[in-house]
Design a protein around this motif. Structure first.
Motif, short mmCIF file in Angstrom:
data_model
loop_
_atom_site.label_atom_id
_atom_site.label_comp_id
_atom_site.label_asym_id
_atom_site.label_seq_id
_atom_site.Cartn_x
_atom_site.Cartn_y
_atom_site.Cartn_z
N THR A 241 -30.64 -14.97 35.43
CA THR A 241 -31.65 -14.12 34.79
C THR A 241 -31.14 -13.75 33.40
OG1 THR A 241 -32.34 -13.22 36.92
CG2 THR A 241 -32.86 -11.91 34.98
N ALA B 191 -36.07 -11.82 31.00
CA ALA B 191 -36.68 -11.00 32.05
C ALA B 191 -36.82 -9.55 31.61
CB ALA B 191 -35.83 -11.08 33.32
N GLU C 176 -46.01 -8.91 28.42
CA GLU C 176 -45.61 -8.67 29.82
C GLU C 176 -44.10 -8.51 29.98
OE1 GLU C 176 -47.71 -8.13 32.44
OE2 GLU C 176 -49.27 -8.17 30.91
N ASP D 270 -32.23 -2.57 38.59
CA ASP D 270 -32.85 -2.48 39.92
C ASP D 270 -34.32 -2.12 39.80
OD1 ASP D 270 -30.41 -3.10 41.06
OD2 ASP D 270 -29.97 -1.05 41.70
N LYS D 271 -34.63 -1.25 38.88
CA LYS D 271 -36.02 -0.78 38.69
C LYS D 271 -36.92 -1.83 38.07
CE LYS D 271 -38.55 2.91 36.28
NZ LYS D 271 -38.37 4.09 35.40
N HIS D 272 -36.40 -2.58 37.08
CA HIS D 272 -37.28 -3.43 36.28
C HIS D 272 -37.21 -4.93 36.56
CE1 HIS D 272 -38.78 -0.19 33.83
NE2 HIS D 272 -37.55 0.27 33.72
N LEU D 273 -36.20 -5.37 37.28
CA LEU D 273 -36.14 -6.80 37.63
C LEU D 273 -36.66 -7.01 39.03
CD1 LEU D 273 -32.69 -7.93 36.19
CD2 LEU D 273 -34.95 -8.15 35.16
N LYS D 274 -37.44 -8.03 39.19
CA LYS D 274 -38.04 -8.31 40.49
C LYS D 274 -37.06 -9.01 41.39
CE LYS D 274 -42.53 -8.55 38.42
NZ LYS D 274 -42.48 -8.58 37.02
#
Length: 138
Positions: free
Chosen positions: A4, A60, A88, A134-138
């Protein structure tokens, strides 16, 4: 396995490196790319000039210093969010400033996914970046 990619944008080389090292500390499997200002960032994202041959995949997540000399981060954030092919990508704005209230409102109005003040020590930075990843990566 493809790593990533996270893009760190800061006009201060020491800050760029510190953020990159802390991101790797938070998640060792990341690939970190760097840009030196807003103009460089837009060339990177649009694959122009020296970035013509880079991978077609976009980062990402972008960590963007909002206060930079050449095409400041606010302008770059505005440009990213008005571009349909880029808007996005989550952008996390960061500064050294603790004058957060007015700045926070403006950053979110411009479309940032998050805003943080640069941590003052490495352990805090790793903890902060781990939470943001953790919050923003899928």
């Amino acid at each position: 396995m493809k790593k990533t990619t996270i893009l760190v944008v800061d006009d201060n080389a020491d800050h760029r490196e510190s953020v990159g090292i802390a991101l790797i500390g938070a998640r060792p499997t990341l690939r970190i790319d760097y840009c030196i200002n807003g103009e460089d960032l837009m060339n990177y994202l649009k694959r122009e000039k020296e970035y013509k041959t880079r991978s077609k995949s976009q980062p990402a997540l972008i960590f963007l210093n909002l206060y930079m000399i050449n095409n400041c981060g606010f302008s770059a954030l505005r440009e990213i969010k008005k571009n349909a092919s880029l808007n996005e990508i989550p952008v996390i704005g960061f500064t050294n400033s603790d004058q957060e209230h007015d700045l926070l409102n403006m950053v979110y109005r411009l479309g940032a996914a998050d805003y943080v003040t640069k941590p003052t020590n490495f352990v805090q930075a790793i903890r902060l970046f781990k939470g943001l990843l953790d919050k923003h990566l899928k």
